[in-house]
Design a protein around this motif. Structure first.
Motif, PDB file in Angstrom:
ATOM      1  N   TYR A  84       0.826  -1.202   0.000  1.00 18.86           N
ATOM      2  CA  TYR A  84       0.000   0.000   0.000  1.00 18.86           C
ATOM      3  C   TYR A  84       0.864   1.257   0.000  1.00 18.86           C
ATOM      4  N   ALA A  85       1.924   1.245   0.798  1.00 20.57           N
ATOM      5  CA  ALA A  85       2.820   2.398   0.867  1.00 20.57           C
ATOM      6  C   ALA A  85       3.538   2.628  -0.456  1.00 20.57           C
ATOM      7  N   SER A  86       3.619   1.601  -1.290  1.00 18.02           N
ATOM      8  CA  SER A  86       4.256   1.711  -2.605  1.00 18.02           C
ATOM      9  C   SER A  86       3.255   2.030  -3.710  1.00 18.02           C
ATOM     10  N   GLY A  87       1.965   2.017  -3.380  1.00 15.30           N
ATOM     11  CA  GLY A  87       0.950   2.376  -4.363  1.00 15.30           C
ATOM     12  C   GLY A  87       0.272   1.215  -5.056  1.00 15.30           C
ATOM     13  N   LEU A 115      -2.929   4.273   6.534  1.00 16.70           N
ATOM     14  CA  LEU A 115      -1.483   4.460   6.704  1.00 16.70           C
ATOM     15  C   LEU A 115      -1.188   5.944   6.621  1.00 16.70           C
ATOM     16  N   GLY A 116      -0.419   6.472   7.562  1.00 15.13           N
ATOM     17  CA  GLY A 116      -0.109   7.889   7.528  1.00 15.13           C
ATOM     18  C   GLY A 116      -1.373   8.708   7.564  1.00 15.13           C
ATOM     19  N   PRO A 119      -7.579 -19.242  -5.486  1.00 13.46           N
ATOM     20  CA  PRO A 119      -6.648 -19.062  -4.365  1.00 13.46           C
ATOM     21  C   PRO A 119      -5.509 -18.092  -4.651  1.00 13.46           C
ATOM     22  N   GLU A 120      -5.296 -17.724  -5.912  1.00 14.32           N
ATOM     23  CA  GLU A 120      -4.160 -16.888  -6.249  1.00 14.32           C
ATOM     24  C   GLU A 120      -4.495 -15.403  -6.102  1.00 14.32           C
ATOM     25  N   ILE A 121      -3.503 -14.643  -5.643  1.00 13.76           N
ATOM     26  CA  ILE A 121      -3.626 -13.201  -5.484  1.00 13.76           C
ATOM     27  C   ILE A 121      -2.572 -12.528  -6.352  1.00 13.76           C
ATOM     28  N   PHE A 122      -2.932 -11.424  -6.986  1.00 21.04           N
ATOM     29  CA  PHE A 122      -1.980 -10.685  -7.806  1.00 21.04           C
ATOM     30  C   PHE A 122      -1.992  -9.224  -7.386  1.00 21.04           C
ATOM     31  N   TRP A 123      -0.901  -8.529  -7.702  1.00 21.17           N
ATOM     32  CA  TRP A 123      -0.792  -7.106  -7.390  1.00 21.17           C
ATOM     33  C   TRP A 123      -1.386  -6.271  -8.515  1.00 21.17           C
ATOM     34  N   VAL A 124      -2.019  -5.176  -8.152  1.00 22.68           N
ATOM     35  CA  VAL A 124      -2.631  -4.281  -9.125  1.00 22.68           C
ATOM     36  C   VAL A 124      -2.019  -2.890  -8.956  1.00 22.68           C
ATOM     37  N   ASP A 125      -1.648  -2.284 -10.088  1.00 18.92           N
ATOM     38  CA  ASP A 125      -1.037  -0.953 -10.106  1.00 18.92           C
ATOM     39  C   ASP A 125      -1.637  -0.183 -11.275  1.00 18.92           C
ATOM     40  N   PRO A 126      -2.859   0.346 -11.113  1.00 13.93           N
ATOM     41  CA  PRO A 126      -3.568   0.963 -12.245  1.00 13.93           C
ATOM     42  C   PRO A 126      -2.831   2.172 -12.824  1.00 13.93           C
ATOM     43  N   ARG A 127      -2.885   2.309 -14.134  1.00 12.07           N
ATOM     44  CA  ARG A 127      -2.316   3.502 -14.763  1.00 12.07           C
ATOM     45  C   ARG A 127      -3.119   4.740 -14.401  1.00 12.07           C
ATOM     46  N   GLU A 172     -10.502  10.477 -11.462  1.00 14.53           N
ATOM     47  CA  GLU A 172      -9.429   9.580 -11.888  1.00 14.53           C
ATOM     48  C   GLU A 172      -8.195  10.409 -12.205  1.00 14.53           C
ATOM     49  N   ILE A 173      -7.051   9.982 -11.670  1.00 13.64           N
ATOM     50  CA  ILE A 173      -5.806  10.723 -11.888  1.00 13.64           C
ATOM     51  C   ILE A 173      -4.724   9.750 -12.355  1.00 13.64           C
ATOM     52  N   PRO A 174      -3.691  10.255 -13.052  1.00 11.80           N
ATOM     53  CA  PRO A 174      -2.613   9.378 -13.513  1.00 11.80           C
ATOM     54  C   PRO A 174      -1.842   8.772 -12.349  1.00 11.80           C
ATOM     55  N   ARG A 175      -1.221   7.632 -12.614  1.00 10.55           N
ATOM     56  CA  ARG A 175      -0.450   6.917 -11.604  1.00 10.55           C
ATOM     57  C   ARG A 175       0.600   7.807 -10.939  1.00 10.55           C
ATOM     58  N   ALA A 176       1.326   8.582 -11.736  1.00 12.13           N
ATOM     59  CA  ALA A 176       2.389   9.427 -11.187  1.00 12.13           C
ATOM     60  C   ALA A 176       1.830  10.472 -10.224  1.00 12.13           C
ATOM     61  N   GLU A 177       0.694  11.061 -10.581  1.00  9.48           N
ATOM     62  CA  GLU A 177       0.075  12.062  -9.710  1.00  9.48           C
ATOM     63  C   GLU A 177      -0.401  11.419  -8.410  1.00  9.48           C
ATOM     64  N   TYR A 178      -0.974  10.213  -8.536  1.00 12.64           N
ATOM     65  CA  TYR A 178      -1.424   9.498  -7.339  1.00 12.64           C
ATOM     66  C   TYR A 178      -0.255   9.230  -6.392  1.00 12.64           C
ATOM     67  N   ARG A 179       0.856   8.796  -6.942  1.00 13.12           N
ATOM     68  CA  ARG A 179       1.997   8.467  -6.088  1.00 13.12           C
ATOM     69  C   ARG A 179       2.565   9.695  -5.392  1.00 13.12           C
ATOM     70  N   GLU A 180       2.466  10.850  -6.028  1.00 12.84           N
ATOM     71  CA  GLU A 180       2.887  12.087  -5.364  1.00 12.84           C
ATOM     72  C   GLU A 180       1.963  12.403  -4.197  1.00 12.84           C
ATOM     73  N   LEU A 181       0.658  12.247  -4.398  1.00 16.80           N
ATOM     74  CA  LEU A 181      -0.291  12.462  -3.312  1.00 16.80           C
ATOM     75  C   LEU A 181      -0.071  11.462  -2.184  1.00 16.80           C
ATOM     76  N   LEU A 182       0.209  10.216  -2.562  1.00 13.39           N
ATOM     77  CA  LEU A 182       0.460   9.181  -1.559  1.00 13.39           C
ATOM     78  C   LEU A 182       1.719   9.508  -0.757  1.00 13.39           C
ATOM     79  N   LYS A 183       2.755   9.920  -1.454  1.00 17.70           N
ATOM     80  CA  LYS A 183       4.010  10.273  -0.785  1.00 17.70           C
ATOM     81  C   LYS A 183       3.784  11.358   0.256  1.00 17.70           C
ATOM     82  N   LEU A 184       3.018  12.384  -0.102  1.00 21.46           N
ATOM     83  CA  LEU A 184       2.722  13.469   0.827  1.00 21.46           C
ATOM     84  C   LEU A 184       1.880  12.977   2.000  1.00 21.46           C
TER      85      LEU A 184
END
Length: 216
Positions: A17-20, A124-125, A31-39, A176-188
């Motif tokens: 979650y902290a990585s986005g 988190l945070g 039974p299988e789980i996968f990671w999701v990282d939407p654009r 809806e926002i781009p992945r890069a913008e989301y990660r900046e918001l998450l970082k803050l």
């Protein structure tokens, strides 16, 4: 999406979650789980929640009760109780563990003693990662999100992640926002730490409506 992983621990899930990124399964029997990282990432701005006239009327009538973290298993079960769901047994166990560790929370909507709606997610945070919501009565999930946004704002949270966008969420103000913008918001949002117990949960729908309409 990446390759399915054989095992995910609660600690690994928090780091994800902290990585986005976040986990999903193809179905409840898979039974299988996968990671999701939407654009493109869905978020619900906490100062932009849209309360329609019909929802405002329902809140004024106050023919329901909202509660905070009262029945996490019930909300989790409600979210999984549908024909198609990504909540498999391992995801149930992981989020139950996060709840017991104090990272996963639920908000419930009741009609008398019946649980009719709710939402759960991970904190988190100053970020809250909304995982899923359900509704058994008209507008119950909307009421849950309204009360959630109010509580998050009162606790100084800055980010409500909805993962994806739906017509339902869009009607409430989600964007809806781009992945890069989301990660900046998450970082803050992760720079400072807030707690969802920093203020008492306020279930009074009239006060919630007043606060939400003053700033939305």
């Amino acid at each position: 999406m990446t390759d399915a992983l054989p095992e995910i621990t609660p600690q690994l899930l928090l780091r994800a979650y902290a990585s986005g990124i976040f986990p999903m399964a193809e179905g409840q029997d898979d039974p299988e789980i996968f990671w999701v990282d939407p654009r493109q990432r869905g978020i619900l701005p906490l100062d932009g929640f849209h309360i329609s006239r019909s929802l405002a009327r329902r809140m004024r009538k106050a023919e329901y009760t909202a509660s905070w973290n009262r029945d996490f298993p019930g909300v989790l079960n409600g979210c999984a109780d549908r024909e198609q769901t990504w909540i498999n047994d391992e995801i149930r166990q992981l989020y139950t563990a996060l709840h017991e560790m104090g990272y996963a929370y639920s908000l419930e909507i009741w009609e008398k003693e019946a649980l009719v709606g709710g939402v759960y997610g991970v904190a988190l945070g100053q970020a809250f990662f909304g995982e899923s919501m359900f509704s058994r009565q008209t507008d119950a999930s909307k009421l849950a999100l309204a009360h959630l946004c109010d509580h998050l704002r009162r606790c100084q949270f800055t980010l409500l992640d909805t993962q994806f966008i739906t017509e339902h969420l869009t009607s409430l103000g989600a964007v809806e926002i781009p992945r890069a913008e989301y990660r900046e918001l998450l970082k803050l949002a992760l720079v400072h730490s807030s707690t969802l117990d920093s203020v008492s949960f306020d279930p009074a729908s009239d006060r919630v409506l007043q606060r939400m309409t003053q700033t939305s």
